[in-house]
Design a protein around this motif. Structure first.
Motif, PDB file in Angstrom:
ATOM      1  N   GLY A   1       0.826  -1.198   0.000  1.00 51.11           N
ATOM      2  CA  GLY A   1       0.000   0.000   0.000  1.00 51.11           C
ATOM      3  C   GLY A   1       0.856   1.241   0.000  1.00 51.11           C
ATOM      4  N   GLU A   2       0.255   2.314  -0.417  1.00 50.00           N
ATOM      5  CA  GLU A   2       0.944   3.602  -0.386  1.00 50.00           C
ATOM      6  C   GLU A   2      -0.006   4.635   0.194  1.00 50.00           C
ATOM      7  OE1 GLU A   2       0.045   5.371  -4.840  1.00 50.00           O
ATOM      8  OE2 GLU A   2       1.912   4.330  -4.501  1.00 50.00           O
ATOM      9  N   LEU A   3       0.587   5.598   0.858  1.00 54.89           N
ATOM     10  CA  LEU A   3      -0.206   6.691   1.410  1.00 54.89           C
ATOM     11  C   LEU A   3      -0.460   7.694   0.289  1.00 54.89           C
ATOM     12  CD1 LEU A   3       1.741   7.182   4.749  1.00 54.89           C
ATOM     13  CD2 LEU A   3      -0.264   5.768   4.308  1.00 54.89           C
ATOM     14  N   PRO A   4      -1.700   8.075   0.077  1.00 57.98           N
ATOM     15  CA  PRO A   4      -1.979   9.049  -0.984  1.00 57.98           C
ATOM     16  C   PRO A   4      -1.286  10.374  -0.702  1.00 57.98           C
ATOM     17  CG  PRO A   4      -4.001   8.057  -0.187  1.00 57.98           C
ATOM     18  CD  PRO A   4      -2.910   7.634   0.741  1.00 57.98           C
ATOM     19  N   LYS A   5      -0.840  10.995  -1.765  1.00 53.19           N
ATOM     20  CA  LYS A   5      -0.205  12.313  -1.625  1.00 53.19           C
ATOM     21  C   LYS A   5      -1.279  13.339  -1.291  1.00 53.19           C
ATOM     22  CE  LYS A   5       3.576  11.349  -4.720  1.00 53.19           C
ATOM     23  NZ  LYS A   5       3.424  10.334  -5.714  1.00 53.19           N
ATOM     24  N   PRO A   6      -0.986  14.232  -0.360  1.00 60.66           N
ATOM     25  CA  PRO A   6      -1.990  15.260  -0.038  1.00 60.66           C
ATOM     26  C   PRO A   6      -2.242  16.157  -1.245  1.00 60.66           C
ATOM     27  CG  PRO A   6       0.037  15.588   1.240  1.00 60.66           C
ATOM     28  CD  PRO A   6       0.225  14.361   0.404  1.00 60.66           C
ATOM     29  N   GLU A   7      -3.453  16.648  -1.329  1.00 60.96           N
ATOM     30  CA  GLU A   7      -3.800  17.538  -2.433  1.00 60.96           C
ATOM     31  C   GLU A   7      -3.088  18.875  -2.259  1.00 60.96           C
ATOM     32  OE1 GLU A   7      -7.958  17.962  -3.166  1.00 60.96           O
ATOM     33  OE2 GLU A   7      -8.316  15.847  -2.741  1.00 60.96           O
ATOM     34  N   THR A   8      -2.603  19.420  -3.356  1.00 60.80           N
ATOM     35  CA  THR A   8      -1.957  20.721  -3.322  1.00 60.80           C
ATOM     36  C   THR A   8      -3.032  21.790  -3.195  1.00 60.80           C
ATOM     37  OG1 THR A   8      -0.194  19.906  -4.745  1.00 60.80           O
ATOM     38  CG2 THR A   8      -0.446  22.291  -4.588  1.00 60.80           C
ATOM     39  N   MET A   9      -2.835  22.660  -2.234  1.00 58.44           N
ATOM     40  CA  MET A   9      -3.792  23.739  -2.022  1.00 58.44           C
ATOM     41  C   MET A   9      -3.255  25.003  -2.687  1.00 58.44           C
ATOM     42  SD  MET A   9      -5.805  22.808   1.301  1.00 58.44           S
ATOM     43  CE  MET A   9      -6.508  24.358   1.305  1.00 58.44           C
ATOM     44  N   LYS A  10      -4.098  25.653  -3.451  1.00 63.11           N
ATOM     45  CA  LYS A  10      -3.705  26.885  -4.120  1.00 63.11           C
ATOM     46  C   LYS A  10      -4.381  28.048  -3.410  1.00 63.11           C
ATOM     47  CE  LYS A  10      -3.271  28.945  -8.624  1.00 63.11           C
ATOM     48  NZ  LYS A  10      -3.469  28.831 -10.041  1.00 63.11           N
ATOM     49  N   ARG A  11      -3.582  29.025  -3.061  1.00 59.16           N
ATOM     50  CA  ARG A  11      -4.115  30.204  -2.367  1.00 59.16           C
ATOM     51  C   ARG A  11      -4.873  31.090  -3.337  1.00 59.16           C
ATOM     52  NH1 ARG A  11      -1.367  31.067   2.560  1.00 59.16           N
ATOM     53  NH2 ARG A  11       0.482  29.777   2.743  1.00 59.16           N
ATOM     54  N   ASP A  12      -5.958  31.664  -2.837  1.00 64.26           N
ATOM     55  CA  ASP A  12      -6.719  32.627  -3.633  1.00 64.26           C
ATOM     56  C   ASP A  12      -6.084  34.013  -3.524  1.00 64.26           C
ATOM     57  OD1 ASP A  12      -8.552  30.720  -4.408  1.00 64.26           O
ATOM     58  OD2 ASP A  12      -9.873  31.102  -2.710  1.00 64.26           O
ATOM     59  N   ALA A  13      -5.480  34.280  -2.383  1.00 63.86           N
ATOM     60  CA  ALA A  13      -4.854  35.581  -2.139  1.00 63.86           C
ATOM     61  C   ALA A  13      -3.357  35.367  -1.934  1.00 63.86           C
ATOM     62  CB  ALA A  13      -5.467  36.213  -0.899  1.00 63.86           C
ATOM     63  N   PRO A  14      -2.569  36.408  -2.155  1.00 66.65           N
ATOM     64  CA  PRO A  14      -1.125  36.246  -1.945  1.00 66.65           C
ATOM     65  C   PRO A  14      -0.810  35.978  -0.471  1.00 66.65           C
ATOM     66  CG  PRO A  14      -1.669  38.526  -2.491  1.00 66.65           C
ATOM     67  CD  PRO A  14      -2.922  37.732  -2.619  1.00 66.65           C
ATOM     68  N   LYS A  15       0.268  35.261  -0.245  1.00 59.47           N
ATOM     69  CA  LYS A  15       0.695  34.945   1.107  1.00 59.47           C
ATOM     70  C   LYS A  15       1.161  36.231   1.810  1.00 59.47           C
ATOM     71  CE  LYS A  15       3.902  32.119   3.715  1.00 59.47           C
ATOM     72  NZ  LYS A  15       4.986  31.172   3.688  1.00 59.47           N
ATOM     73  N   VAL A  16       0.804  36.353   3.088  1.00 59.18           N
ATOM     74  CA  VAL A  16       1.194  37.521   3.866  1.00 59.18           C
ATOM     75  C   VAL A  16       2.511  37.199   4.565  1.00 59.18           C
ATOM     76  CG1 VAL A  16       0.547  39.070   5.739  1.00 59.18           C
ATOM     77  CG2 VAL A  16      -1.208  38.149   4.223  1.00 59.18           C
ATOM     78  N   GLY A  17       3.519  38.018   4.354  1.00 63.70           N
ATOM     79  CA  GLY A  17       4.807  37.841   5.012  1.00 63.70           C
ATOM     80  C   GLY A  17       4.798  38.446   6.408  1.00 63.70           C
ATOM     81  N   ARG A  18       5.752  38.047   7.221  1.00 63.49           N
ATOM     82  CA  ARG A  18       5.832  38.540   8.611  1.00 63.49           C
ATOM     83  C   ARG A  18       5.897  40.057   8.698  1.00 63.49           C
ATOM     84  NH1 ARG A  18       7.964  36.434  12.948  1.00 63.49           N
ATOM     85  NH2 ARG A  18       9.665  37.923  13.015  1.00 63.49           N
ATOM     86  N   ASN A  19       6.628  40.685   7.778  1.00 55.91           N
ATOM     87  CA  ASN A  19       6.828  42.136   7.841  1.00 55.91           C
ATOM     88  C   ASN A  19       5.866  42.922   6.949  1.00 55.91           C
ATOM     89  OD1 ASN A  19       8.962  42.232   9.763  1.00 55.91           O
ATOM     90  ND2 ASN A  19      10.290  41.352   8.199  1.00 55.91           N
ATOM     91  N   ASP A  20       4.919  42.233   6.321  1.00 58.29           N
ATOM     92  CA  ASP A  20       3.916  42.917   5.507  1.00 58.29           C
ATOM     93  C   ASP A  20       2.862  43.550   6.412  1.00 58.29           C
ATOM     94  OD1 ASP A  20       5.165  42.065   3.203  1.00 58.29           O
ATOM     95  OD2 ASP A  20       3.847  40.344   2.903  1.00 58.29           O
ATOM     96  N   PRO A  21       2.160  44.562   5.886  1.00 56.62           N
ATOM     97  CA  PRO A  21       1.060  45.137   6.667  1.00 56.62           C
ATOM     98  C   PRO A  21       0.002  44.059   6.922  1.00 56.62           C
ATOM     99  CG  PRO A  21       1.563  46.499   4.755  1.00 56.62           C
ATOM    100  CD  PRO A  21       2.345  45.228   4.618  1.00 56.62           C
ATOM    101  N   CYS A  22      -0.592  44.090   8.095  1.00 52.16           N
ATOM    102  CA  CYS A  22      -1.592  43.094   8.452  1.00 52.16           C
ATOM    103  C   CYS A  22      -2.832  43.289   7.570  1.00 52.16           C
ATOM    104  CB  CYS A  22      -1.955  43.210   9.931  1.00 52.16           C
ATOM    105  SG  CYS A  22      -2.950  41.813  10.481  1.00 52.16           S
ATOM    106  N   PRO A  23      -3.375  42.193   6.999  1.00 44.76           N
ATOM    107  CA  PRO A  23      -4.549  42.322   6.133  1.00 44.76           C
ATOM    108  C   PRO A  23      -5.819  42.739   6.874  1.00 44.76           C
ATOM    109  CG  PRO A  23      -3.899  39.999   6.353  1.00 44.76           C
ATOM    110  CD  PRO A  23      -2.866  40.824   7.053  1.00 44.76           C
ATOM    111  N   CYS A  24      -5.797  42.776   8.208  1.00 44.74           N
ATOM    112  CA  CYS A  24      -6.990  43.191   8.956  1.00 44.74           C
ATOM    113  C   CYS A  24      -7.200  44.699   8.886  1.00 44.74           C
ATOM    114  CB  CYS A  24      -6.918  42.720  10.405  1.00 44.74           C
ATOM    115  SG  CYS A  24      -5.815  43.690  11.465  1.00 44.74           S
ATOM    116  N   GLY A  25      -6.156  45.442   8.422  1.00 45.49           N
ATOM    117  CA  GLY A  25      -6.290  46.889   8.279  1.00 45.49           C
ATOM    118  C   GLY A  25      -5.878  47.679   9.501  1.00 45.49           C
ATOM    119  N   SER A  26      -5.233  47.071  10.464  1.00 44.76           N
ATOM    120  CA  SER A  26      -4.836  47.769  11.693  1.00 44.76           C
ATOM    121  C   SER A  26      -3.691  48.745  11.471  1.00 44.76           C
ATOM    122  CB  SER A  26      -4.425  46.750  12.757  1.00 44.76           C
ATOM    123  OG  SER A  26      -3.214  46.102  12.363  1.00 44.76           O
ATOM    124  N   GLY A  27      -2.936  48.600  10.377  1.00 38.70           N
ATOM    125  CA  GLY A  27      -1.775  49.433  10.122  1.00 38.70           C
ATOM    126  C   GLY A  27      -0.508  48.875  10.748  1.00 38.70           C
TER     127      GLY A  27
END
Length: 162
Positions: free
Chosen positions: A127-153
């Motif tokens: 037997g083999e373990l099925p490979k997990p499905e690749t998830m595609k983001r709808d929005a760009p990934k937020v980096g640690r130093n990027d502005p927060c997407p919640c709008g707090s600034g």
């Protein structure tokens, strides 16, 4: 009479019991897979070894199989798909998820199992373990130093990223 633990909704005496006892061979790859799941519940460790394809027995660990069967609380079986594996086929595949509890944790064993029929008898090959499905983001990934997407600034790492 009670339903078979394999989830077929058939009576145990008419489902996996004849296969486990050796009274009747598994008619299909899925029937063997269901019987193997039931063998864990019923602690039929010898059946698990005998139902392995002879070419796959070299690395089977009977003690580890027994330990897993005894320590796990088997909760259910879901057969996802089957490919071939009918009575007239020589090979088949069964994808399944076995749910169990071990060490207080709920776990799932998800596998695509290969079966082969030789001399009228089905065997589990591997037997083999099925490979997990690749998830595609709808929005760009937020980096640690990027502005927060919640709008707090604030930077993401100082706001929602904590």
């Amino acid at each position: 009479m009670s339903n078979c633990p394999c989830g077929s909704e058939r009576e145990y005496a008419a489902c996996c019991e004849p296969v486990l006892s050796g009274a009747a061979p598994a008619a299909t790859a899925e029937a063997l897979m269901r019987a193997r799941y039931t063998a864990y519940i019923e602690r039929e460790i010898a059946f698990l070894g005998e139902s392995l394809h002879p070419g796959s027995r070299h690395d089977w660990d009977e003690a580890a199989t027994r330990k897993w069967a005894e320590q796990a609380q088997w909760l259910g079986l879901e057969v996802r798909t089957t490919e071939n594996g009918a009575a007239e086929d020589e090979e088949g595949m069964v994808e399944f998820i076995a749910t169990y509890k071990e060490d207080g944790l709920l776990r799932q064993h998800h596998e695509r199992s290969r079966f082969r029929r030789e001399n009228g008898r089905w065997y589990y090959v591997d037997g083999e373990l099925p490979k997990p499905e690749t998830m595609k983001r709808d929005a760009p990934k937020v980096g640690r130093n990027d502005p927060c997407p919640c709008g707090s600034g604030k930077k993401y790492k100082k706001c929602c990223g904590t």
